[in-house]
Design a protein around this motif. Structure first.
Motif, PDB file in Angstrom:
ATOM      1  N   LEU A 333       0.818  -1.194   0.000  1.00 35.95           N
ATOM      2  CA  LEU A 333       0.000   0.000   0.000  1.00 35.95           C
ATOM      3  C   LEU A 333       0.862   1.258   0.000  1.00 35.95           C
ATOM      4  CD1 LEU A 333      -2.818   1.114   0.026  1.00 35.95           C
ATOM      5  CD2 LEU A 333      -2.900   0.806   2.493  1.00 35.95           C
ATOM      6  N   GLY A 334       1.208   1.721  -1.192  1.00 26.52           N
ATOM      7  CA  GLY A 334       1.953   2.968  -1.322  1.00 26.52           C
ATOM      8  C   GLY A 334       1.042   4.020  -1.930  1.00 26.52           C
ATOM      9  N   SER A 335       1.547   5.231  -2.120  1.00 24.91           N
ATOM     10  CA  SER A 335       0.671   6.289  -2.639  1.00 24.91           C
ATOM     11  C   SER A 335       0.569   6.228  -4.173  1.00 24.91           C
ATOM     12  CB  SER A 335       1.150   7.668  -2.181  1.00 24.91           C
ATOM     13  OG  SER A 335       2.484   7.821  -2.545  1.00 24.91           O
ATOM     14  N   ARG A 336       1.337   5.335  -4.798  1.00 22.44           N
ATOM     15  CA  ARG A 336       1.248   5.181  -6.252  1.00 22.44           C
ATOM     16  C   ARG A 336       1.047   3.694  -6.553  1.00 22.44           C
ATOM     17  NH1 ARG A 336       2.890   8.007 -10.894  1.00 22.44           N
ATOM     18  NH2 ARG A 336       3.875   6.668 -12.423  1.00 22.44           N
ATOM     19  N   VAL A 337      -0.003   3.370  -7.299  1.00 21.92           N
ATOM     20  CA  VAL A 337      -0.273   1.964  -7.621  1.00 21.92           C
ATOM     21  C   VAL A 337      -0.388   1.787  -9.136  1.00 21.92           C
ATOM     22  CG1 VAL A 337      -1.473   1.543  -5.430  1.00 21.92           C
ATOM     23  CG2 VAL A 337      -2.801   2.187  -7.463  1.00 21.92           C
ATOM     24  N   THR A 338      -0.173   0.551  -9.574  1.00 28.63           N
ATOM     25  CA  THR A 338      -0.233   0.259 -11.005  1.00 28.63           C
ATOM     26  C   THR A 338      -1.621  -0.259 -11.367  1.00 28.63           C
ATOM     27  OG1 THR A 338       2.049  -0.381 -10.837  1.00 28.63           O
ATOM     28  CG2 THR A 338       0.925  -1.053 -12.847  1.00 28.63           C
ATOM     29  N   ILE A 339      -2.136   0.249 -12.466  1.00 30.60           N
ATOM     30  CA  ILE A 339      -3.402  -0.244 -13.022  1.00 30.60           C
ATOM     31  C   ILE A 339      -3.164  -0.528 -14.509  1.00 30.60           C
ATOM     32  CG2 ILE A 339      -5.016   0.845 -11.405  1.00 30.60           C
ATOM     33  CD1 ILE A 339      -5.101   2.978 -13.980  1.00 30.60           C
ATOM     34  N   PHE A 350      -3.632  10.403   2.959  1.00 36.16           N
ATOM     35  CA  PHE A 350      -4.749   9.442   2.873  1.00 36.16           C
ATOM     36  C   PHE A 350      -4.211   8.016   3.032  1.00 36.16           C
ATOM     37  CE2 PHE A 350      -6.981   6.576  -0.187  1.00 36.16           C
ATOM     38  CZ  PHE A 350      -8.195   6.468   0.480  1.00 36.16           C
ATOM     39  N   ILE A 351      -3.119   7.727   2.334  1.00 33.51           N
ATOM     40  CA  ILE A 351      -2.554   6.373   2.389  1.00 33.51           C
ATOM     41  C   ILE A 351      -2.022   6.072   3.798  1.00 33.51           C
ATOM     42  CG2 ILE A 351      -0.699   4.883   1.478  1.00 33.51           C
ATOM     43  CD1 ILE A 351      -3.039   5.198  -0.473  1.00 33.51           C
ATOM     44  N   ASP A 352      -1.394   7.065   4.426  1.00 35.41           N
ATOM     45  CA  ASP A 352      -0.880   6.855   5.793  1.00 35.41           C
ATOM     46  C   ASP A 352      -2.029   6.532   6.751  1.00 35.41           C
ATOM     47  OD1 ASP A 352       1.684   7.268   5.040  1.00 35.41           O
ATOM     48  OD2 ASP A 352       1.807   9.351   5.762  1.00 35.41           O
ATOM     49  N   ASP A 353      -3.108   7.321   6.663  1.00 33.52           N
ATOM     50  CA  ASP A 353      -4.267   7.093   7.551  1.00 33.52           C
ATOM     51  C   ASP A 353      -4.862   5.709   7.285  1.00 33.52           C
ATOM     52  OD1 ASP A 353      -3.850   9.615   8.424  1.00 33.52           O
ATOM     53  OD2 ASP A 353      -5.608  10.511   7.434  1.00 33.52           O
ATOM     54  N   LEU A 354      -4.967   5.362   5.995  1.00 32.78           N
ATOM     55  CA  LEU A 354      -5.555   4.080   5.620  1.00 32.78           C
ATOM     56  C   LEU A 354      -4.686   2.924   6.138  1.00 32.78           C
ATOM     57  CD1 LEU A 354      -7.730   2.632   3.984  1.00 32.78           C
ATOM     58  CD2 LEU A 354      -6.356   2.995   1.920  1.00 32.78           C
ATOM     59  N   ARG A 355      -3.400   3.072   5.962  1.00 29.69           N
ATOM     60  CA  ARG A 355      -2.485   2.019   6.400  1.00 29.69           C
ATOM     61  C   ARG A 355      -2.596   1.805   7.924  1.00 29.69           C
ATOM     62  NH1 ARG A 355       2.495   3.870   4.906  1.00 29.69           N
ATOM     63  NH2 ARG A 355       2.481   3.344   2.723  1.00 29.69           N
ATOM     64  N   ALA A 356      -2.708   2.923   8.645  1.00 25.13           N
ATOM     65  CA  ALA A 356      -2.811   2.828  10.110  1.00 25.13           C
ATOM     66  C   ALA A 356      -4.105   2.106  10.505  1.00 25.13           C
ATOM     67  CB  ALA A 356      -2.769   4.224  10.721  1.00 25.13           C
ATOM     68  N   LEU A 357      -5.193   2.435   9.822  1.00 27.52           N
ATOM     69  CA  LEU A 357      -6.468   1.790  10.153  1.00 27.52           C
ATOM     70  C   LEU A 357      -6.429   0.294   9.843  1.00 27.52           C
ATOM     71  CD1 LEU A 357      -9.175   4.301   8.846  1.00 27.52           C
ATOM     72  CD2 LEU A 357      -8.856   3.523  11.202  1.00 27.52           C
ATOM     73  N   LEU A 358      -5.863  -0.040   8.684  1.00 24.92           N
ATOM     74  CA  LEU A 358      -5.884  -1.449   8.253  1.00 24.92           C
ATOM     75  C   LEU A 358      -4.822  -2.285   8.963  1.00 24.92           C
ATOM     76  CD1 LEU A 358      -6.652  -1.050   4.435  1.00 24.92           C
ATOM     77  CD2 LEU A 358      -8.193  -1.821   6.248  1.00 24.92           C
ATOM     78  N   ALA A 359      -3.918  -1.627   9.683  1.00 27.86           N
ATOM     79  CA  ALA A 359      -2.920  -2.387  10.450  1.00 27.86           C
ATOM     80  C   ALA A 359      -3.623  -3.243  11.516  1.00 27.86           C
ATOM     81  CB  ALA A 359      -1.922  -1.440  11.096  1.00 27.86           C
ATOM     82  N   GLN A 360      -4.826  -2.820  11.921  1.00 27.50           N
ATOM     83  CA  GLN A 360      -5.585  -3.594  12.933  1.00 27.50           C
ATOM     84  C   GLN A 360      -6.271  -4.805  12.301  1.00 27.50           C
ATOM     85  OE1 GLN A 360      -5.055  -2.085  15.826  1.00 27.50           O
ATOM     86  NE2 GLN A 360      -4.129  -0.442  14.599  1.00 27.50           N
ATOM     87  N   ARG A 371     -14.330   6.433   9.232  1.00 31.33           N
ATOM     88  CA  ARG A 371     -13.160   6.782  10.039  1.00 31.33           C
ATOM     89  C   ARG A 371     -12.161   7.663   9.279  1.00 31.33           C
ATOM     90  NH1 ARG A 371     -12.724   0.934  12.944  1.00 31.33           N
ATOM     91  NH2 ARG A 371     -10.909   1.744  14.060  1.00 31.33           N
ATOM     92  N   LEU A 372     -12.194   7.586   7.957  1.00 29.68           N
ATOM     93  CA  LEU A 372     -11.268   8.429   7.180  1.00 29.68           C
ATOM     94  C   LEU A 372     -11.892   9.770   6.825  1.00 29.68           C
ATOM     95  CD1 LEU A 372     -10.061   5.714   4.659  1.00 29.68           C
ATOM     96  CD2 LEU A 372      -8.544   6.994   6.183  1.00 29.68           C
ATOM     97  N   GLY A 373     -13.225   9.804   6.866  1.00 31.05           N
ATOM     98  CA  GLY A 373     -13.967  10.883   6.237  1.00 31.05           C
ATOM     99  C   GLY A 373     -14.085  12.188   6.966  1.00 31.05           C
ATOM    100  N   PRO A 374     -14.117  12.193   8.341  1.00 41.21           N
ATOM    101  CA  PRO A 374     -14.593  13.392   9.020  1.00 41.21           C
ATOM    102  C   PRO A 374     -13.874  14.663   8.605  1.00 41.21           C
ATOM    103  CG  PRO A 374     -14.096  11.656  10.602  1.00 41.21           C
ATOM    104  CD  PRO A 374     -13.703  11.158   9.260  1.00 41.21           C
ATOM    105  N   SER A 375     -12.619  14.565   8.228  1.00 45.21           N
ATOM    106  CA  SER A 375     -11.896  15.812   7.938  1.00 45.21           C
ATOM    107  C   SER A 375     -12.342  16.420   6.613  1.00 45.21           C
ATOM    108  CB  SER A 375     -10.391  15.538   7.958  1.00 45.21           C
ATOM    109  OG  SER A 375     -10.107  14.426   7.145  1.00 45.21           O
ATOM    110  N   SER A 376     -11.467  16.410   5.617  1.00 41.12           N
ATOM    111  CA  SER A 376     -11.772  17.176   4.409  1.00 41.12           C
ATOM    112  C   SER A 376     -12.354  16.322   3.270  1.00 41.12           C
ATOM    113  CB  SER A 376     -10.483  17.840   3.926  1.00 41.12           C
ATOM    114  OG  SER A 376      -9.506  16.838   3.775  1.00 41.12           O
ATOM    115  N   HIS A 377     -12.247  14.986   3.364  1.00 37.83           N
ATOM    116  CA  HIS A 377     -12.581  14.166   2.193  1.00 37.83           C
ATOM    117  C   HIS A 377     -14.081  13.997   2.016  1.00 37.83           C
ATOM    118  CE1 HIS A 377      -8.379  13.135   2.146  1.00 37.83           C
ATOM    119  NE2 HIS A 377      -8.464  12.770   3.421  1.00 37.83           N
TER     120      HIS A 377
END
Ligand code: SAM
Length: 408
Positions: A333-339, A350-360, A371-377
């Motif tokens: 899970l990096g900030s750039r992915v291949t498609i 966003f990726i840092d927050d996501l990684r922290a959440l999914l670490a659980q 959990r990711l949304g409350p701020s600006s997104h």
């Protein structure tokens, strides 16, 4: 000749390669269904699963270990495959797989449970019309209402250049003395030799020259099963959909996850041209031309499990129930992915927050958004980002299999 004596044309003298295919996971197939508007299965309830032409059954054994309350069946007529698979399952302590060392036409007549999942990976393009007919009858007879079928195959137009190459290699192998290994190696050697620019076919199709070079690096037993069967057919997706319609099934989506998101596989002009075509059948076929597709992993469904679109917001509610996560030990899970069309970049925060959440552990998309949304997104943007991260392989579909959020 009795039915059980009928040769199927499929080679039996060499075993296949022993590989795991992530797309055969029930959680993965459930995710494909959810992406396409079908509510999630409840994986805390038992279910049934049939792998037709399982080879060494590595995928089935791993999935059986992940879903101990489900009943798995795996069928292959090569006794060496099933013997090794039985030993593998016993070594792993996996007891919920019933192995069938039998041909599909014999399996058809057996007393089997109704299945929630039926899988055919690497089968449909490699067997003859009679066997394909048997596979349709197995599905028609043994798939439960609401059940999913996974069916992979080589398709057109992507194979249009190389299909003649396979015919040439097959004919050369049949004129080459020796056992299967010698015939495959001899056919490759000869094809490489004559694949020099003096043959117009190779000159006009440099892709065919590259293909022969690539084949030379593949294991012989893989090549034997892939190209040197007497039976080998590339299909148009709409014809396969017709076959499945005859068995009472409709197309749901693709287990090649990016293929469910047109924007990830083709440019805007292609998306718009396809959308303007007059019916769904044509749009389905045209997509294969837009991406020059050569392999499909189709998912079909029987019957009446409720669909989205009945009430506004259904599709979103279904998607928010999907469980996704990171594969432990594979931090992709990096900030750039291949498609397929290139790469996608995401905001590093966003990726840092996501990684922290999914670490659980894996989480529902709806919970991640909350959990990711409350701020600006905005929720729609987050949902789309999450779906694209799964499509890229950076995140994976999971299933909640028990209390306290146990996931598989
Ligand atoms: C290309 S391999 C794919 C194996 C496995 N699904 C995988 O992808 O790793 C095709 C498999 O189908 C089996 N098979 C082919 N024809 C069959 C038949 N008529 N009945 C049962 N098994 C068959 C072969 O023995 C072989 O293991």
């Amino acid at each position: 000749m009795q039915a059980s004596d009928r040769p199927t044309g499929y080679i039996n003298e060499l075993t296949f390669t022993d590989r795991f295919h992530r797309e055969l996971s029930p959680a993965w197939l459930n995710y494909v269904a959810m992406l396409n508007g079908i509510p999630s299965r409840d994986f805390r309830q038992p279910f049934t699963y049939l792998d037709l032409g399982c080879g060494f059954a590595q995928s089935t054994i791993v999935n059986a270990a992940a879903f101990p309350n489900a009943e798995f069946h795996a069928c292959d007529f090569n006794p060496a495959h099933i013997e090794a698979a039985r030993e593998h399952a016993a070594r792993m302590g996996v007891g919920n797989v019933v192995f069938h060392a039998t041909r599909f036409d014999e399996l058809l007549e057996q007393d089997l449970p109704a299945f929630d999942f039926i899988l055919m990976h690497g089968i449909y393009s490699w067997v003859d019309a009679a066997v394909r007919d048997t596979l349709q009858r197995i599905v028609a007879r043994h798939l439960r209402d609401g059940g999913l079928v996974y069916l992979s195959y080589n398709c057109l137009p992507g194979w249009s250049v190389e299909a003649p190459l396979r015919k040439l290699m097959l004919e050369i192998s049949q004129a080459t003395p020796g056992d299967m290994v010698a015939r495959v190696q001899g056919a490759l050697r000869t094809t490489r030799h004559i694949g020099n620019p003096s043959f117009r076919y190779f000159r006009d199709n440099p892709v065919a020259v590259e293909a022969v070079e690539a084949f030379s690096k593949d294991p012989v037993n893989y090549l034997a099963h892939e190209f040197f069967n007497g039976t080998w057919k590339v299909h148009y997706s709409v014809d396969v959909a017709d076959d499945m319609a005859n068995a009472g099934l409709r197309y749901v989506g693709s287990a090649t996850l990016a293929d469910n998101h047109p924007m990830l596989v083709m440019d805007r002009q292609a998306v718009e041209s396809i959308a303007a075509l007059p019916n769904q059948r044509l749009r389905h076929l045209a997509e294969d031309f837009a991406v020059n597709r050569r392999f499909r992993r189709d998912v079909f469904m029987r019957g009446t499990r409720s669909e989205s679109g009945r009430a506004p917001g259904d599709a979103v509610r279904i998607l928010d129930d999907a469980v996704i996560g990171q594969v432990p030990g594979h931090d992709r899970l990096g900030s750039r992915v291949t498609i397929p069309r290139g790469a996608l970049s995401f905001h590093p925060d966003f990726i840092d927050d996501l990684r922290a959440l999914l670490a659980q552990g894996p989480l529902r998309i709806g919970d991640l958004i909350a959990r990711l949304g409350p701020s600006s997104h905005n929720p729609m943007e987050i949902r789309q980002n999450l779906l694209f991260l799964v499509a890229s392989g950076a995140l994976m579909p999971f299933a909640l299999t028990g209390g306290e959020g146990r996931a598989a």
